[in-house]
Enzyme design. Structure first.
Site, PDB file in Angstrom:
ATOM      1  N   ASP A 111       0.219 -27.122   2.804  1.00  0.00           N
ATOM      2  CA  ASP A 111      -1.144 -27.667   2.897  1.00  0.00           C
ATOM      3  C   ASP A 111      -1.049 -29.189   2.849  1.00  0.00           C
ATOM      4  O   ASP A 111      -0.035 -29.763   3.229  1.00  0.00           O
ATOM      5  CB  ASP A 111      -2.029 -27.105   1.782  1.00  0.00           C
ATOM      6  CG  ASP A 111      -3.491 -26.981   2.194  1.00  0.00           C
ATOM      7  OD1 ASP A 111      -4.073 -28.004   2.593  1.00  0.00           O
ATOM      8  OD2 ASP A 111      -4.041 -25.879   2.137  1.00  0.00           O
TER       9      ASP A 111
ATOM     10  N   HIS B 254      -0.299 -30.556   5.992  1.00  0.00           N
ATOM     11  CA  HIS B 254      -1.530 -30.871   6.699  1.00  0.00           C
ATOM     12  C   HIS B 254      -1.886 -32.345   6.638  1.00  0.00           C
ATOM     13  O   HIS B 254      -3.013 -32.725   6.954  1.00  0.00           O
ATOM     14  CB  HIS B 254      -2.684 -30.037   6.137  1.00  0.00           C
ATOM     15  CG  HIS B 254      -2.514 -28.562   6.351  1.00  0.00           C
ATOM     16  ND1 HIS B 254      -3.443 -27.636   5.921  1.00  0.00           N
ATOM     17  CD2 HIS B 254      -1.518 -27.844   6.952  1.00  0.00           C
ATOM     18  CE1 HIS B 254      -3.026 -26.403   6.229  1.00  0.00           C
ATOM     19  NE2 HIS B 254      -1.864 -26.515   6.852  1.00  0.00           N
TER      20      HIS B 254
END
Length: 422
Positions: free
Chosen positions: A245, A268
């Site tokens: 993430d 991310h």
């Protein structure tokens, strides 16, 4: 000949062990002297003296808590709590509570701390937490050791990856939470395989993260490296983060956040948001992200807000950033939705104002390198693009910019061609 080869391998392993041991010893000695703790009436406490067992099997939670209660109660300038090297300690969910009498507590992790593997351990507990430091000032968590969340038991029942699984879960333990901590730091530690977020800094002030390494598989669900929420004066620097993430995510009610000299990827990217999901009044300002190298991430410099939100994100600077095959190097999404296209357009929105993108370069793995998707109701204003050079990561392809209701200016060479309105 075989005997000589085996002997050589044996001595090679011995040398490797000696080098590792010497490194740990040098780290401990240099840290003690560089911190000048030896000259400040320091007390040194070992978790082994309180019954901790470093066999990776016995639960040492109560021993760690007893050791913590002891150092927290000491009326001295400095206390050092050591987790010794070459040992692995299993800890069930624990909270190290303050406030403490000691002005400074050094939680020195030289060995390994591991989490229970089975989610059943949390059945009657807060399943959002594993190791928590609460209301502690002057805390220094550091060392050459490792914190291992062993999160695969949680990943295997994640609702994101297993939506049809009976009993799937969207909430899993954060490896280390700093709750309401002031004048504190986390440094040099390795954190791996958290069940969910690795480090959470919440309702804290004047906190530094420095020289940490955070890793988890790229496919692991919601394993943010560092999440900052309701906090001020936070510094993250000289760290390597690669997870499933965000490398660093910045939540609501944050101010004066400085992130620099970070290697990010996989993951991310570095995100402000998502913000305003519940329709709350967002307050995020004075954010600086500089000298970050993104490699293979889905996003680079990202701001994402829900239409239902109100309030503001302002005074943000992204500068001196490099991108290596990043899907969305620069992205603002003021219409963020967890299911693309499923959220109705609203008349509300979080105002995004005074955002600077300066001296950014590298490659995009998609055709659109700059996306400024702002709300039709509350436009983005005061955007500045300066000295940007983004090209395609695929030879022969070109990249472009796309803008919706984005207002600002471009200075110097900006490629792809900017699309902001004056």
């Amino acid at each position: 000949m075989k005997h000589l080869f085996a002997t050589a391998i044996k001595w090679s392993n011995v040398l490797i062990w000696l080098q590792a041991s010497c490194f740990a010893f040098i780290f401990l000695v240099s840290w003690l002297f560089s911190s000048n703790v030896l000259g400040r009436k320091s007390e040194v406490v070992d978790v082994l003296d309180f019954g901790a067992v470093g066999d990776a099997t016995a639960d040492s939670s109560q021993a760690f808590l007893k050791a913590w209660d002891f150092v927290c109660s000491r009326e001295t300038e400095n206390v050092i709590l050591i987790v010794p090297e070459n040992q692995t300690f299993l800890l069930h969910p624990v909270t190290f509570r303050g406030p403490c009498k000691a002005k400074e507590i050094n939680f020195l992790i030289m060995g390994r701390i591991v989490s229970p593997i089975s989610p059943k351990t949390w059945e009657v507990l807060d399943q959002g937490k594993w190791l928590t430091f609460s209301r502690v000032s002057g805390l220094r968590v550091k060392g050459s050791g490792e914190i291992n969340g062993r999160g695969w038991g949680w990943w295997n029942k994640s609702c994101r990856d297993h939506p049809g699984l009976v009993g799937c879960t969207s909430l899993a333990p954060t490896a280390v939470t700093f709750q309401s901590c002031k004048n504190s730091s986390l440094s040099r530690i390795r954190l791996i395989n958290s069940s969910q977020t690795h480090v959470l800094i919440r309702e804290s002030d004047n906190f530094m993260v420095r020289g940490v390494m955070i890793t988890a598989p790229e496919t692991s669900p919601n394993t943010d490296g560092i999440h900052i929420s309701s906090a001020s004066n936070i510094v993250v620097r000289n760290s390597i983060i690669g997870t499933g993430d965000d490398c660093v995510s910045i939540g609501d009610h944050t101010t004066n956040i400085d992130i620099s000299h970070v290697k990010c990827g996989p993951g991310h990217g570095i995100s402000i948001g998502s913000l305003g999901r519940s329709g709350n009044f967002v307050q995020v300002q004075n954010i600086r992200v500089s000298r970050v190298a993104f490699k293979g991430t889905t996003n680079g410099a990202r701001i994402k807000t829900w239409q239902a939100g109100r309030g503001y994100v302002r005074g943000v600077t992204f500068e001196n950033l490099s991108f290596n095959k990043v899907k969305n190097p620069i992205i603002i999404d003021q219409n963020y939705c967890d299911v693309r296209g499923a959220c109705k357009e609203l008349q509300t929105g979080v105002q995004i104002r005074n955002v600077v993108y300066r001296n950014l370069w590298g490659t995009s793995s998609t055709d659109v390198a700059i996306t400024l998707n702002c709300s039709h109701s509350v436009s983005c204003k005061g955007l500045l693009l300066q000295s940007i050079r983004l090209t395609s990561g695929v030879i022969g392809k070109k990249v472009s910019s796309t803008c919706i209701n984005a207002y600002g200016a471009a200075i110097g060479v900006v490629h792809p061609a900017p699309c902001v309105h004056d």
